[in-house]
Write an enzyme that holds these catalytic residues in place. Structure first.
Site, PDB file in Angstrom:
ATOM      1  CG  HIS A  44     -60.991 -21.210  -2.327  1.00 14.15           C
ATOM      2  ND1 HIS A  44     -60.670 -21.501  -3.635  1.00 14.15           N
ATOM      3  CD2 HIS A  44     -62.191 -20.579  -2.383  1.00 14.15           C
ATOM      4  CE1 HIS A  44     -61.632 -21.075  -4.436  1.00 14.15           C
ATOM      5  NE2 HIS A  44     -62.563 -20.516  -3.692  1.00 14.15           N
ATOM      6  CD  GLU A  76     -56.280 -19.907  -3.646  1.00  9.29           C
ATOM      7  OE1 GLU A  76     -57.170 -20.774  -3.805  1.00  9.29           O
ATOM      8  OE2 GLU A  76     -55.094 -20.091  -3.920  1.00  9.29           O
ATOM      9  CG  HIS A 200     -55.240 -26.547  -9.178  1.00 12.63           C
ATOM     10  ND1 HIS A 200     -56.229 -26.027  -8.383  1.00 12.63           N
ATOM     11  CD2 HIS A 200     -55.718 -27.732  -9.610  1.00 12.63           C
ATOM     12  CE1 HIS A 200     -57.265 -26.834  -8.347  1.00 12.63           C
ATOM     13  NE2 HIS A 200     -56.979 -27.896  -9.078  1.00 12.63           N
TER      14      HIS A 200
END
Length: 250
Positions: A44, A76, A200
């Site tokens: 990310h 991401e 997550h």
């Protein structure tokens, strides 16, 4: 098909960035994870580069291409122009779009598909023209209409935001309620032809219940808990532990 594991290396990069030194080396630990059986790597790249740096991306892309061509690279991020150009240069197999504000510490909610429909439609089309699979971060709140919009804008997958589930590590009844809601969201997504990822705060302990409820779960992306476990068990053994939690032999 069994649930695949993509190892998020952001936490490793964040630890490296505490010093102006090249360790822990992100490429090195990515290699260990893939050698141990991980199916891909996730990053990310935030605008401030506080975790993965932009310069890490071509290195990880080359690692997969040269040594693990069966693996996938998942990037991401929020679809700013800079992020989209970064994806077009790196050519990941999958792009996961998240609605993060750049100042957020971490992702903490899914897209508002009704409000953001026009933006997502434009961005998804652009990425898919370059041959990338697109996944959209989604709240696991059972909103069937929202996931229908995700399909209508052209997404291939949604990624269920599982933070609330991970936060119930000491509340088994609440965790079971959230798993059921995540499952309903996944059911609705699959009815509309979407595949479903999740990510997550997933752990070795909470993965099995999630996969029992969503046996067709395509992929989990895990970084924080996996990196924490690696401090105790080592990266290779930790990847194998997570693979077993996904129902795979390792």
């Amino acid at each position: 098909m069994p649930t695949t594991l993509s190892v998020n290396v952001n936490a490793i990069a964040g630890l490296r960035n505490r010093r102006d030194l090249p360790w822990p080396n992100v490429e090195h630990f990515g290699r260990i994870a893939l050698e141990a059986g991980a199916h891909g790597l996730t990053v990310h790249p935030r605008p401030d580069q506080r975790h993965v740096r932009f310069t890490d991306l071509p290195i990880l892309r080359a690692l997969i291409d040269d040594e693990f061509p069966q693996a996938e690279f998942n990037i991401e991020g929020y679809p700013s122009e800079d992020f989209l150009v970064l994806c077009e240069k790196t050519e990941p197999e999958q792009v996961t779009l998240v609605p993060d504000d750049p100042s957020q510490a971490t992702s903490d909610h899914g897209w508002n598909f009704r409000r953001d429909r026009a933006l997502l439609e434009k961005v998804v089309e652009r990425l898919k023209k370059k041959g990338m699979r697109v996944s959209l971060f989604a709240d696991g709140d059972g909103d069937a209409e929202a996931v229908a919009i995700a399909r209508q804008v052209g997404a291939d997958r949604i990624e269920l935001y599982t933070g609330p589930y991970g936060g119930c590590f000491d509340q088994p009844e609440k965790a079971a309620e959230i798993v059921e809601m995540l499952g309903r969201t996944a059911d609705a997504a699959m009815e509309h032809g979407l595949q479903v990822n999740a990510g997550h705060d997933l752990t070795v302990a909470n993965l099995p219940a999630l996969i029992r409820r969503i046996p067709a779960l395509a992929e989990v992306s895990i970084g924080h808990a996996l990196t924490a476990d690696a401090l105790e068990h080592g990266m290779a053994e930790t990847v194998k532990r997570f693979l077993r939690a996904c129902g795979q032999k390792a």
